[in-house]
Design an enzyme around this catalytic site. Structure first.
Site, short mmCIF file in Angstrom:
data_model
loop_
_atom_site.label_atom_id
_atom_site.label_comp_id
_atom_site.label_asym_id
_atom_site.label_seq_id
_atom_site.Cartn_x
_atom_site.Cartn_y
_atom_site.Cartn_z
CG ASP A 261 49.52 54.47 52.60
OD1 ASP A 261 50.27 55.08 52.49
OD2 ASP A 261 48.79 53.87 51.30
CG HIS B 241 50.07 49.99 51.69
ND1 HIS B 241 48.72 50.52 51.93
CD2 HIS B 241 50.56 48.79 52.05
CE1 HIS B 241 47.81 49.48 51.60
NE2 HIS B 241 49.36 47.82 51.70
CD GLU C 165 46.09 51.60 54.12
OE1 GLU C 165 45.68 50.38 54.04
OE2 GLU C 165 47.46 52.54 53.68
CG ASP D 265 47.88 56.83 46.73
OD1 ASP D 265 48.61 55.89 46.93
OD2 ASP D 265 46.94 56.85 47.09
C1 RNT Z 1 43.84 53.98 50.88
C2 RNT Z 1 45.12 53.02 51.34
C3 RNT Z 1 44.60 51.60 50.52
C4 RNT Z 1 44.35 51.77 49.47
C5 RNT Z 1 44.24 50.65 48.74
C6 RNT Z 1 43.78 50.38 47.00
O1 RNT Z 1 44.61 55.28 51.17
O2 RNT Z 1 46.37 53.33 51.26
O3 RNT Z 1 45.89 50.96 51.28
O4 RNT Z 1 45.11 52.53 48.50
O5 RNT Z 1 43.37 49.46 49.31
ZN ZN Z 2 47.81 51.59 51.69
#
Ligand code: RNT
Ligand code: ZN
Length: 418
Positions: free
Chosen positions: A258, A285, A225, A295
């Protein structure tokens, strides 16, 4: 809500959709098969159970709404509540810092083994839930600005060992559940200020990943990621989008997108059709960035709709894993899960109800006006009546009814946590 009302509305919606060539029952059947990977960390503001202190790694859960889960029992109870309010069967994505040390004694992250997740595996089996997994390189004394990309060999090796062990744990989860567990590797590695060693750290990360992925497994899948920046790491991110796309395309790994990890106007939806041509699968994500990777809870918005539509338009539901990733500590955390999961499913349903065949015929014939007109009309077709029926058939609250369930759970359970 009155059952007859939902049924009546559904019959009308069904006919309305049939007129444009869409089978609403088939759409619901497809949606039934989509398992979201629910992130365990919304329940406790990404704290985990190691008592590691502050959340580090450039991420932040803001807010202090009461009632966060403080231990495994509470987290499991919360997830059971959440899944009772979401239609369909879903997975749970665990982070490595949520190990259960009650039977085994505490070990450091480079010593983790499947046995530290035994109780999770048993619980998941009992709940009929499959597990996914994440390595955890933040919130730890050895979590410096650089981990897998560190020039300090002891630090780098520690995190390589940790991540290798996470793969072994994911393999065991996947073997036990008869379905590969997805292991997501996200490291915060970066630099607050200008660095003159961009290449060196990226070369270290590449070397670490090569070591980590050396061992072949059959019951787990690896994904990596990327991110634009973290708090306190604003000038440079080792694991950038280019870095991981290059790595994954070359090594046949999965990229995790994400939705909070790109520039504010960059379309994540547009990335699907490119990635799917060069990498085996895609992990998502799904989040809601507000001005930065904040988030916030996922909602129905253009970004989420575009993303789910692209998955369906690419005919890639079997190659895209949909995980959620947000952590809002300012509202009821159970409610945050339910809103985000249901919103993602509602977006997926709208995608599945799109008259793609007709839209593509228009496009092939150069009928731009007709294509745009139909796309616009689809926005106000009665998809919500199909959604209500989907909830009814799944025996979960219809419409806003879940607000009362969440409040009841708060009254009985979460408000008693201090
Ligand atoms: C962080 C990433 C990652 C976290 C998790 C908790 O910016 O998005 O995926 O949110 O690992
Ligand atoms: Zn993430």
């Amino acid at each position: 809500m009155k059952k007859e009302l939902i049924e009546k509305a559904y019959e009308i919606a069904k006919e309305r959709y049939a007129a444009i060539g869409i089978d609403t029952d088939a759409a619901m059947e497809t949606l039934q098969g989509v398992q979201l990977s629910l992130h365990c960390w919304q329940a406790d503001d990404v704290k985990g159970f190691e008592d590691a202190g502050a959340l580090t790694g450039g991420i932040q859960a803001t807010g202090n709404y009461p009632g966060r889960a403080r231990n495994i029992e509470e987290l499991q109870a919360d997830i059971e509540k959440v899944t009772s309010l979401i239609p369909g069967k879903h997975r749970l994505s665990l982070h490595a810092n949520y190990a259960d040390f009650r039977q085994t004694g505490i070990v450091d992250r480079d010593q983790l083994e499947p046995k530290h997740f035994e109780s999770w595996m048993q619980w998941a089996e009992k709940c009929g839930m499959k597990l996914d997994f994440n390595s955890t390189s933040f919130s730890h004394p050895k979590s410096e600005d650089l981990t897998l990309s560190s020039p300090k060999e002891d630090i780098r090796k520690f995190w390589v060992e940790h991540t290798k062990r996470c793969r072994a744990i994911a393999e065991e989860m996947g073997r036990r559940q008869g379905d590969p567990a997805i292991l997501n590797v996200w490291v915060h590695d970066g630099s607050k200020d200008i660095t003159v060693n961009r290449m060196a750290y990226r070369a270290n990360l590449k070397k670490s990943l090569d070591e980590i992925f050396e061992q072949k497994y059959d019951n787990m899948k690896d994904c990596v990621e990327s991110k634009v920046f973290g708090i306190g790491l604003e000038s440079y991110t080792v694991g950038s989008n280019d870095f991981y796309i290059g790595y994954a395309a070359q090594k046949g790994k999965i990229v995790t997108l994400d939705t909070g990890h790109f520039h504010p106007t960059e379309s994540i939806a547009d990335k699907m059709s490119s990635l799917l041509l060069f990498t085996p699968e895609v992990m998502l994500h799904v989040s809601r960035p507000v001005r930065w990777d904040s988030d916030h809870v996922t909602i129905i918005n253009d970004e989420t709709l575009d993303l789910t539509k692209e998955i369906v338009r690419c005919d890639a539901l079997d190659r895209v894993h949909i995980g959620l990733d947000y952590f809002d500590a300012s509202i009821n955390r159970i409610g945050a899960y339910v809103i985000g999961a249901r919103a993602t499913q509602k977006c997926l349903l709208q995608a599945l109800l799109e008259p793609l065949k007709t839209l593509r015929e228009y496009e092939a014939a150069g009928k731009g006006f007709e294509r745009l007109a139909l796309l616009e009309e689809c926005k106000s077709l009665p998809w919500n009546a199909v959604w209500d029926m989907f909830c009814l058939r799944n025996g979960v609250p219809v419409g806003e009814e879940f607000i009362a369930d969440v409040n009841e759970y708060e009254k009985e359970v979460t408000s008693k946590r201090c």
